[in-house]
Design an enzyme around this catalytic site. Structure first.
Site, PDB file in Angstrom:
ATOM      1  N   ASN A 110      51.548  53.220  31.126  1.00  0.00           N
ATOM      2  CA  ASN A 110      51.763  51.882  31.683  1.00  0.00           C
ATOM      3  C   ASN A 110      52.326  51.926  33.106  1.00  0.00           C
ATOM      4  OD1 ASN A 110      50.860  51.127  29.237  1.00  0.00           O
ATOM      5  ND2 ASN A 110      52.769  50.204  28.515  1.00  0.00           N
ATOM      6  N   HIS A 156      28.555  19.191  61.844  1.00  0.00           N
ATOM      7  CA  HIS A 156      27.601  18.571  60.901  1.00  0.00           C
ATOM      8  C   HIS A 156      26.191  19.133  61.095  1.00  0.00           C
ATOM      9  CE1 HIS A 156      30.741  15.413  60.375  1.00  0.00           C
ATOM     10  NE2 HIS A 156      30.900  15.627  61.675  1.00  0.00           N
ATOM     11  N   SER A 275       7.285  39.967  53.191  1.00  0.00           N
ATOM     12  CA  SER A 275       6.890  39.286  51.962  1.00  0.00           C
ATOM     13  C   SER A 275       5.713  40.025  51.350  1.00  0.00           C
ATOM     14  CB  SER A 275       6.484  37.847  52.290  1.00  0.00           C
ATOM     15  OG  SER A 275       5.614  37.340  51.300  1.00  0.00           O
ATOM     16  N   LYS A 281       5.502  36.999  57.281  1.00  0.00           N
ATOM     17  CA  LYS A 281       6.931  36.774  57.031  1.00  0.00           C
ATOM     18  C   LYS A 281       7.814  37.930  57.473  1.00  0.00           C
ATOM     19  CE  LYS A 281       8.862  33.846  55.275  1.00  0.00           C
ATOM     20  NZ  LYS A 281       8.978  33.341  53.908  1.00  0.00           N
ATOM     21  N   GLU A 288      21.055  37.205  53.739  1.00  0.00           N
ATOM     22  CA  GLU A 288      21.027  36.424  52.498  1.00  0.00           C
ATOM     23  C   GLU A 288      21.809  37.120  51.386  1.00  0.00           C
ATOM     24  OE1 GLU A 288      16.853  34.135  52.364  1.00  0.00           O
ATOM     25  OE2 GLU A 288      16.693  36.258  52.763  1.00  0.00           O
ATOM     26  N   GLN A 320      43.338  46.362  31.338  1.00  0.00           N
ATOM     27  CA  GLN A 320      42.333  47.366  31.690  1.00  0.00           C
ATOM     28  C   GLN A 320      41.121  46.696  32.360  1.00  0.00           C
ATOM     29  OE1 GLN A 320      41.659  50.842  29.078  1.00  0.00           O
ATOM     30  NE2 GLN A 320      39.650  49.953  28.710  1.00  0.00           N
ATOM     31  N   LYS A 323      40.102  46.589  36.518  1.00  0.00           N
ATOM     32  CA  LYS A 323      39.527  47.605  37.410  1.00  0.00           C
ATOM     33  C   LYS A 323      38.106  47.337  37.858  1.00  0.00           C
ATOM     34  CE  LYS A 323      42.643  50.743  35.426  1.00  0.00           C
ATOM     35  NZ  LYS A 323      42.994  49.617  34.500  1.00  0.00           N
TER      36      LYS A 323
HETATM   37  N1  ARG Z   1      43.314  52.656  30.591  1.00  0.00           N
HETATM   38  C1  ARG Z   1      44.475  51.843  30.539  1.00  0.00           C
HETATM   39  C2  ARG Z   1      44.353  50.681  31.524  1.00  0.00           C
HETATM   40  O1  ARG Z   1      43.609  50.799  32.424  1.00  0.00           O
HETATM   41  C3  ARG Z   1      45.675  52.662  30.888  1.00  0.00           C
HETATM   42  C4  ARG Z   1      46.934  52.163  30.315  1.00  0.00           C
HETATM   43  C5  ARG Z   1      46.891  52.240  28.848  1.00  0.00           C
HETATM   44  N2  ARG Z   1      48.144  52.044  28.249  1.00  0.00           N
HETATM   45  C6  ARG Z   1      48.243  51.838  26.953  1.00  0.00           C
HETATM   46  N3  ARG Z   1      49.401  51.696  26.478  1.00  0.00           N
HETATM   47  N4  ARG Z   1      47.180  51.801  26.173  1.00  0.00           N
HETATM   48  O2  ARG Z   1      44.989  49.659  31.378  1.00  0.00           O
END
Ligand code: ARG
Length: 448
Positions: A110, A156, A275, A281, A288, A320, A323
């Site tokens: 953690n 505008h 195109s 084109k 875009e 988690q 990410k």
């Molecule tokens: N892979 C977990 C995350 O990205 C890491 C932390 C996990 N901690 C736990 N107590 N399961 O959040």
């Protein structure tokens, strides 16, 4: 050891997770990208453990050597990531073998994961600023190449007043400068290591020493906040979303300018696509896509906001899910910034088309109002008088300068000289050629 007890947390379990659970919960398929930060964090942690005597200096050195060797293997593509080991943290710890048995002392995933992620955001934030500055440079260069180009400025999307093209481009430079600042402001400065799973631990650590190893200047002050905090992820995602918004507007301007209707610019062939059906084109797909990808940047911000809301303190596995949006925003933004900078270096400005558009005398109707005000007419009255003249011009087809000359004398007609009009815009921030040149020079110097 059985497969169950080999898991770092396997001690209390009689069964391994079901295959479907393993697949559902693993994160190494994407969080492997944190390996550099994870290794740096572990080296600092090991040194910290040695400093307070929990492990010996020799053990710390052994751990460090092991971790560096793992990093080399990862970078050479020789490392086998194992989804059964869940995440990047446990993969690397397991790869350390017996040397690593003591590494996780006084640490939890953690505080580990939030350390890694803070470092990642910091490094990626810096990389993003570099890419932003490169785009700013490309905008300044395009402005410098076209200092003598006037275009209509729009409100505008209706022609409003003449501006220098460079002034328009420099507006984006200002936006991007704010973006760069936003990325700098969101960088995490506090190191969470030592917070443990939630409440620290009973082993005494030198947290500040560890923090300094990692380039943090402070340590977090509340272990529960530290492991439950992802504000820095939101900061990156927000900064990315705003930058995306700016890129999207720039893309939109370029798309409009490259139409036959505007014809202000030509985008180099290598930066457009054709195109499959219509042979004539030439499409501004890069712009875009940059515009379109902004949707993801917003979506990722909202995804993490939503994921975090309502989580009870402290760490929850929901986190988690921070990410993939974060990585996606960084990848998307960096790619967009880089391709835009490249493309701008292959934009040709069509000066005569710009001039033709900017020579519309209606663009200087406001200047005629100012002329009358200088002669002593109250502004509202002058606005009304010029409005009537515009209506007459539209009705009769007589050009506005001619009508102005007839009604208010030759000096009034001279108001419609666009370069004179630009030079007369003396306010700071207005597009007089002198001011714009100074701004280009200023940015050129700041951007190096
Ligand atoms: N892979 C977990 C995350 O990205 C890491 C932390 C996990 N901690 C736990 N107590 N399961 O959040």
């Amino acid at each position: 050891m059985s497969a169950v007890s080999q898991r770092t947390w396997g001690g209390r379990f009689a069964e391994s997770p079901a295959e479907i659970v393993r697949q559902f919960t693993e994160s190494v398929s994407f969080d492997w990208r944190l390996y550099r930060q994870d290794i740096a964090g572990s080296i600092a942690h090991a040194k910290g453990l040695a400093k307070v005597g929990i492990i010996t200096k020799a053990e710390a050195r052994k751990i460090e050597r092991g971790l560096r060797a793992i990093q080399k293997r990862i970078e050479a593509g020789q490392f086998q990531w194992d989804a059964a080991l869940e995440d990047v943290h446990m993969n690397i710890e397991a790869a350390l073998g017996s040397v690593g048995q003591k590494l996780h002392t006084a640490r939890s995933r953690n505080d580990q994961v939030t350390t890694d992620l803070r470092l990642w955001c910091r490094e990626t934030g810096r990389e993003t600023v570099v890419a932003i500055r490169e785009l700013m440079r490309a905008l300044v260069e395009l402005g410098e190449k076209n200092v003598a180009v006037v275009i209509p400025g729009y409100t505008h999307l209706q022609r409003a007043q003449p501006v220098l093209l460079a002034h328009h481009l420099l507006a984006y430079v200002e936006m991007l400068a704010r973006d760069a600042q936003r990325f700098g402001a969101g960088l995490a400065v506090q190191c969470p290591l030592g917070s443990g799973a939630i409440a620290g631990g009973t082993l005494r650590l030198d947290r500040l020493f560890v923090a300094r190893q990692l380039g943090f200047c402070e340590i977090t002050r509340n272990s529960m906040d530290a492991v439950g905090d992802r504000d820095y992820v939101l900061d990156y995602l927000y900064a990315a979303a705003v930058t995306g918004l700016h890129l999207s507007r720039l893309a939109e301007d370029l798309i409009l300018w490259s139409t036959a209707e505007f014809g202000f610019i030509r985008i180099g062939d290598a930066y457009t696509t054709g195109s499959s059906l219509m042979p004539q084109k030439k499409n501004p797909d890069v712009c875009e896509l940059v515009r379109g990808k902004t949707g993801r940047l917003y979506g990722n911000l909202v995804a993490v906001f939503t994921m975090l809301k309502g989580l009870p303190l402290t760490y929850n596995r929901d986190m988690q899910e921070d990410k993939e949006p974060l990585f996606d925003s960084a990848d998307t933004l960096l790619a967009s910034l880089r391709v835009m900078a490249d493309m701008l270096r292959h934009v040709q400005v069509n000066k005569s088309r710009c001039e033709a558009a900017a020579s519309d005398p209606m663009l200087l109707a406001t200047d005629l109002v100012d002329f009358l005000v200088k002669k002593g007419m109250p502004f509202r009255q002058a606005h009304h008088a010029v409005g009537a003249l515009v209506a007459e011009s539209e009705k009769t087809g007589t050009p506005l300068p001619q009508l102005a000359g007839r009604k208010y004398g030759a000096a009034a007609a001279r108001v419609f000289d666009v370069w004179r009009a630009l030079a007369a815009r003396l306010a700071v921030g207005a597009p007089s050629p002198k001011y714009v040149a100074a701004q280009l020079a200023r940015w050129r110097k700041l951007l190096g």
